[in-house]
Design a protein around this motif. Structure first.
Motif: not given
Lengths: 345, 297
Positions: A240, A298-299, A304, A307, B24, B26-34
């Protein structure tokens, strides 16, 4: 009085970015960066000093500058361009000299932050899906890189025991991805190649380079002792990852992978250090809960981070590979910082 | 942890003592899964495919019958424990299929790490819900992810036994599964499986050849003897006889010990493991007492 911080490996991505971050903190009075090569980022106020690989001069620097914090980022975690002798020199002897410089009752040092790697857990079929900080590795270390990091960590543990007045933070980083950092993974991905071992699709975990610097800064600023895994949430299979990055899959034989890829690695078409081959079979996952419980956010999660890396690669391809343009010149730096001719405003 | 940090920071003189760590924002960015492959390597898509293939075998070949399926909780972690049999044990696939079809909960089958070492096969096994039976995996899966895990405490001793020893449970390891359930604070749900023994009975074993081939054991099965003239030697070693499957879910066992202890009393762990083994053994005998034929139930 503010903090006086020494950053090792200031000529590498890790130390360079860390020193830059500390510079902008008003609680930090001085940042001293040491490194073997010229730094590749432009420092505002970090005092940069050249040292040798094994850091033998360090005790003199620590004594003279009376630093209270040492951020040790100069730990090699990629063996593709280093001989095993150099690895021992950097990781084992370097760490030993650093700890010798920082230890002892007369020392001014009150916190040490050490960058380590999840390589200490190894990567075998017997592994759990997620290593916690206290999980023992399933096999003895086979590569000299892993052995050197394990040895360095054992010195850090001894140091923490012998010097209870010093806050010792040890961060174990998973594989790092980001727009700037160069690793074996990223060099292959940059060439749009994704080596894999036929029949295996390991799940990998990455940490974004911003989170690397932020986590180092986090434990430094908040004086948090202990061992912490640093890795983004989620494990993603290699197949992936290659799709996300748009990399072509390069099959590698299961039997004697290093022999068959020798022509490719010798021609610099592919980077396949021993620790990467090991990872390509079974992958590795670590539990990142402890650092989160300490208050770190975590950011990026693993997806991500990948990405983000893919985006930065697309941008770089569109713009071409122009150099950043910064070149460290010692006389120029000292002129601007220390010459009486410079007018402060 | 917090206490330790506080005591350490108070000893600092030159540093500002920060005891309260600022959270903190900050928000954790969630990536798009394939893909839909989860942290454990399981893919729901792959499970769907497996279930489609498995369904006719489950329904018309093994004609699986469940008893007490309502005892499996609809949420929260639980450790399913069953007896293990048949040269290529079909029980894991049957239990996983049954529970996923009937109560729509994913089941993670925990097995020896040996499966991971197989090229291609290891990956498929993992995608279809198999994970290696490392104590850390079991704890994480049951406690934090609150999933259903399935283990066979007999290990390979179960499927490797001869047909003459059928339905006689082997030792339940060293009771590791009990300790994990205690530590994770989840119940153990025993399941008695009847039918797997007759689906592929072992008549003889070739230990030396097995060692050479790197297999846990190399059996000669009744399937080889009966089916080789029709299917040939290769297909006959993977074709099951049409044994009738009967599964009984027993009452969940809760432990009266606090979770997350460093260590649990060895004797208590062993006692519990033995009592679970006896419960399954008892249930097996009870089902067999009422079974008129291995093929028609």
């Amino acid at each position: 009085m503010g903090r006086r911080i020494l950053v090792t490996g200031a000529d590498t991505f890790w130390g360079g970015r860390m020193a830059k971050t500390l510079e902008s903190d008003s609680n930090v009075d001085f940042v001293i960066g040491v490194g073997t090569k010229d730094p590749n980022v432009e420092f505002e106020r970090t005092e940069f000093v050249h040292v040798d690989q094994s850091y033998s001069i360090l005790s003199r620097i620590v004594r003279a500058t009376k630093v209270d914090t040492v951020v040790h980022t100069f730990m090699a975690t990629d063996s593709s361009h280093l001989s095993s002798r150099t690895l021992v020199e950097i990781n084992v002897i370097g760490t030993m000299n650093l700890l010798a410089a920082a230890g002892g009752p007369a020392s001014s040092v009150r916190q040490i932050i050490v960058k380590s790697s999840t390589l200490v857990y190894g990567a075998t079929a017997k592994d759990p899906s997620f290593f916690t900080e206290s999980t023992k590795r399933s096999s003895t270390a086979s590569s000299s890189l892993e052995r050197s990091i394990i040895e360095a960590e054992s010195y850090v543990r001894d140091f923490a025991e012998d010097n209870p007045h010093v806050v010792v933070s040890l961060l174990r980083f998973a594989n790092v991805l980001g727009s700037d950092i160069v690793t074996s993974f990223s060099s292959n991905f940059r060439r749009r190649l994704c080596p894999y071992i036929v029949g295996f699709d390991p799940q990998l975990q990455f940490v974004e380079e911003d989170d690397v610097v932020r986590s180092l800064e986090f434990v430094t600023r908040n004086n948090i002792p202990g061992v912490f895994n640093v890795a983004g949430d989620g494990r993603i299979p290699l197949s992936e990852i290659s799709k996300m990055i748009g990399a072509r899959k390069v099959p590698i034989s299961l039997i004697m992978p290093d022999l068959f890829t020798l022509p490719l690695t010798k021609l610099n078409l592919l980077e396949l250090p021993a620790e990467l081959i090991e990872l390509l079979k079974y992958g590795r996952g670590v539990d990142n809960l402890r650092l989160k419980e300490a208050g770190f956010t975590y950011r990026y999660d693993t997806a991500s981070a990948i990405e983000n890396f893919a985006k930065s690669q697309r941008l770089k391809r569109s713009l071409g590979s122009g150099t950043t343009g910064y070149k460290y010149q010692q006389d120029l730096e000292s002129f601007f910082r220390h010459s009486p001719a410079i007018v402060e405003d | 942890m917090a206490e330790k940090r506080a005591t350490k920071t108070t000893t600092l003189v030159t540093l500002p003592s920060v005891i309260e760590v600022p959270k903190d924002e900050d928000e954790t960015k969630q990536g798009t899964r394939l893909s839909d492959i989860d942290n454990w390597g399981r893919s729901e898509h792959m499970r769907q495919l497996t279930r489609t293939v498995m369904n006719p075998i489950y329904k018309y070949w093994f004609r699986v019958e469940w008893e007490g399926l309502e005892k499996i909780p609809l949420q929260g972690g639980a450790l399913l424990v069953a007896n293990h049999a048949g040269a290529i044990p079909p029980d894991a696939a049957v239990i996983m299929h049954g529970i996923e079809e009937e109560i729509k909960r994913p089941v993670y089958g925990m097995a020896d790490f040996w499966f991971r070492t197989l090229p291609v096969g290891g990956t498929l096994w993992n995608r279809a819900g198999g994970i290696s039976a490392h104590p850390q995996n079991a704890y994480h899966l049951l406690k934090r992810d609150e999933q259903l895990g399935l283990v066979f405490p007999e290990g390979e001793k179960g499927p490797a036994k001869y047909y003459k020893d059928r339905y006689k449970l082997k030792r339940f390891g060293r009771g590791g599964f009990v300790e994990i359930a205690m530590r994770a604070g989840v119940p153990i749900i025993p399941i008695a499986v009847v039918g797997a023994e007759e689906a592929m009975p072992i008549l003889a074993k070739f230990p030396t050849m097995a060692k050479v081939l790197g297999l846990p054991y190399l059996p000669l099965t009744l399937n080889h003897v009966l089916l080789t003239p029709i299917l040939g030697p290769i297909l006959s070693s993977v074709a099951y006889l049409p044994a009738k499957f009967k599964l009984r879910v027993l009452d969940p066992i809760y432990f009266d010990v606090p979770p997350d202890q460093q260590r649990y009393s060895r004797s208590k762990v062993m006692d519990e493991a033995e009592s679970i083994r006896l419960k399954i053994q008892e249930a097996l005998y009870d089902i067999l007492r009422h079974r008129k034929s291995p093929w028609f139930g």
